[in-house]
Design an enzyme around this catalytic site. Structure first.
Site: not given
Ligand SMILES: Cc1cc2nc3c(=O)[nH]c(=O)nc-3n(C[C@H](O)[C@H](O)[C@H](O)COP(=O)(O)OP(=O)(O)OC[C@H]3O[C@@H](n4cnc5c(N)ncnc54)[C@H](O)[C@@H]3O)c2cc1C
Length: 634
Positions: A310-311, A441-443
């Site tokens: 997803g990243r 976001f997303e890490g």
């Protein structure tokens, strides 16, 4: 090469000294460890890079999609492109804070909500490369639409369902989400950001075990205010494993229509003003057991694995944004005259333009390469995706910043205001507002660096960590030490003399060859540096975040150089490589400068002094420095 060398069964959590960690940190580490995705069959390019070897065979020749995949992708992308041009107005979406229903419907009709979902479930069944190219297109145009579609299918229901869903779950949900029913991913809570171990949302099984009763509140859930279905992470009753009580986090598919689900608040942000993001409350929501994804207690694995691929969406969108900035800068800096010349001819501006172009080339090379590796299904791409996310979002932010600088005052002016006084409505300030969140976001960037460092150290921890851990019995440490000595005796020598038969430089264009060889030598130097750091700091190395961050940045630059050279070589082989060589050369030379500086800073720095200073700031020693200002609520 065996990077995941047998470590006598010692799990990383045992070789790291967790004894001095507070409970939350220990649990977080153990949860993350237990949730680690099983590595792919082919060891990761980047994983090997940190062990001193560049497996060129994985990335060179640069992997290209098949003709069939490209044709299917081109067709969809052409339709998406035409729709975005004619039916969407990103400035209006930004101004109104809403995405018009016609836009939602149009995207659904195109199949844009199910790009990777197989055709059997009503999706387009396209590849990761095509999905990344779609994200590029969207990222060049509208941050809000990018976030809508990305949250829906990169982290929302489609991605985890494709990887972990049962046939029944896929049949029930994939056709719905492919047709445009919005989905979301709910992990974050008020007290739970980067560290999911402190999760409060919980779910208890009913007496008959057929349902779980979900209670809690999730924060910043993108698409959450309009989603029909979402993946919700919740704590489920702990289990005793090997005599120790282990926290369990479970992923549930939750429907918005289930009694007890409510939207408490729609959150608004600096950018992404049309994000349907909110606080979602769950009050005694009865979720059927069959809505558990993967298995009870495997929620973090679902979340982390989902994010592994997803990243890649965010850096793909960043490539699109960077290309858009390149076009803006090219036109403006070539036309705007100040001090007797177009501003692009003033060296300070030319310097930014060159870096912008070279970085965009590298970003695309890294991202499409990693997407292609995903499509091959055999390679572990966790580290590559994390590097693309970290590096791509940070570079794109700088690119937007440089674009604003080059546009001068017009960069800071809104598109509406520019339009109202008759100038081209170029929305650099919107790009800036919309793209800042990408680093969070997303890490977040910090968490990406920790994640990459942890994985880079993993082979060493498995090999040598047990020997260095004073908490383990002497006999265990000695046995581990003997095993490690056998491995390191050969490995360490190779980090100085190189790998027999290794080296890709020979087949490359001479302009790329020297950079490819530099990347190989730097990979070995990096492996040595990591090893020396392990010896110096032992299991406490994980606390040396700044040092590890530098080593991760070096590794990322080496990956970027390798990907850039492979892509440039592929363009050379295709007969149109002159421009690619120029871009790759400037990028690699800049990258090498950063690498050398990072090595230098690893040896000579003020890290510990700064850490002490920060501690003192937090203790309030310098509050006098805040005198003379208005600080409401301080
Ligand atoms: C617009 C938007 C959309 C979002 N969408 C979603 C969504 O759809 N679903 C969802 O679940 N969440 C979502 N989030 C949440 C997002 O993923 C979190 O903001 C992110 O995980 C960081 O958490 P936090 O903000 O609580 O920061 P914190 O975890 O409190 O961190 C604050 C700072 O400290 C740093 N930090 C934290 N831990 C460490 C460490 N160990 N070492 C070094 N530095 C550290 C972080 O990098 C950060 O810079 C969204 C957030 C926003 C703003």
């Amino acid at each position: 090469m065996k990077t995941n060398v047998e470590a006598g069964g010692a799990e990383p959590a045992e070789v790291i000294d967790t004894s001095k960690m507070n409970e939350g940190k220990r649990q977080a580490l153990e949860l993350a460890e237990s949730s680690r995705e099983a590595a792919g069959q082919v060891p990761s390019f980047v994983g090997q890079l940190f062990m001193g070897r560049l497996p060129w065979e994985l990335i060179d020749p640069y992997p290209e999609p098949t003709a069939e995949d490209r044709a299917a992708g081109d067709d969809f992308l052409a339709r998406l492109d035409a729709f975005l041009r004619t039916h969407t107005d990103p400035d209006a979406i930004d101004r109104d804070g809403e995405i018009p229903q016609e836009v939602m419907d149009g995207l659904a009709a195109l199949g844009a909500f199910g790009i990777k979902i197989p055709t059997a479930y009503g999706g387009l069944g396209l590849s990761q490369v095509t999905y990344s190219r779609a994200a590029m297109l969207l990222g060049s145009h509208c941050g809000n639409l990018t976030a809508l579609l990305s949250a829906h299918q990169s982290i929302g229901v489609p991605q985890p369902l494709l990887v972990f869903g049962t046939d029944d779950q896929k049949r029930r949900y994939l056709p719905r989400v492919a047709a445009g029913e919005l989905s979301a991913f709910a992990l974050t809570e008020v007290g739970v950001g980067s560290d999911p171990a402190r999760m409060q949302t919980h779910a208890e099984p009913t007496a008959d075990g057929q349902h779980f009763v979900l209670n809690g509140e999730k924060l910043w859930c993108t698409n959450g205010t309009r989603a029909g279905v979402m993946v919700v992470m919740a704590r489920t009753p702990p289990k005793v494993v090997n005599g120790k009580e282990r926290n369990q986090i479970t992923a549930f598919i939750v429907e918005a229509t289930m009694p007890g689900v409510s939207v408490v608040h729609r959150c608004r942000f600096m950018g992404l003003r049309a994000l349907y993001n909110g606080v979602i409350r769950f009050e005694n929501v009865k979720v059927p057991r069959e809505n558990i994804l993967l298995a009870e207690g495997k929620g973090l694995r679902v979340a982390l694995t989902t994010l592994n691929t997803g990243r890649l969406t965010l850096p793909s969108a960043c490539v699109g944004l960077s290309k858009r900035c390149l076009g803006i800068v090219r036109r403006w800096a070539g036309a705007r005259e100040q001090w007797g010349a177009v501003i692009g001819k003033h060296a300070a501006i030319a310097d930014k333009i060159a870096r912008l172009a070279a970085d965009t080339f590298a970003m695309e090379a890294m991202t499409l390469l990693t997407a292609a590796l995903v499509d091959r299904h055999q390679t572990d791409i966790r580290l590559e995706a994390a590097m693309c996310k970290m590096w791509g979002t940070e570079r794109a932010w700088r690119i937007v910043d440089d674009t604003m600088q080059i546009r001068g005052g017009r960069g800071y002016e809104t598109a509406d205001s520019l339009r109202a006084r008759g100038e081209a409505p170029i929305a650099v300030e919107r790009f800036m507002r919309d793209s800042r969140i990408n680093l969070i976001f997303e890490g977040s960037s910090e968490i990406m660096r920790l994640f990459i460092a942890r994985e880079a150290l993993d082979p060493h921890l498995k090999l040598g960590g047990a020997a260095l851990n004073p908490k383990l019995p002497v006999a265990t440490r000695l046995a581990a030490g003997a095993r490690a000595a056998v491995f390191y005796a050969g490995w360490y020598v190779r980090q100085w003399v190189g790998w027999v038969g290794g080296g890709r430089g020979a087949g490359m264009h001479p302009a790329l060859r020297r950079h490819a060889r530099y990347a190989e030598a730097t990979s070995r130097r990096l492996a040595r540096a990591l090893f020396h750091a392990m010896l110096r700091h032992g299991p406490k190395l994980e606390r040396e975040q700044v040092l590890l961050g530098r080593l991760v940045d070096i590794g990322t630059d080496v990956f970027a150089i390798a990907a850039t050279c492979a892509r440039a070589q592929s363009l050379v082989d295709g007969g149109h490589g002159e421009e690619a060589l120029a871009l790759a050369d400037v990028f690699c030379r800049d990258s090498r400068g950063r690498v050398e500086e990072a090595f230098r800073a690893s040896a000579h720095n003020t890290d510990h002094a700064r850490y002490r200073l920060a501690r003192e700031v937090l203790e309030g020693k310098f509050t006098w420095l805040e005198d003379g200002i208005l600080a409401p609520g301080a």
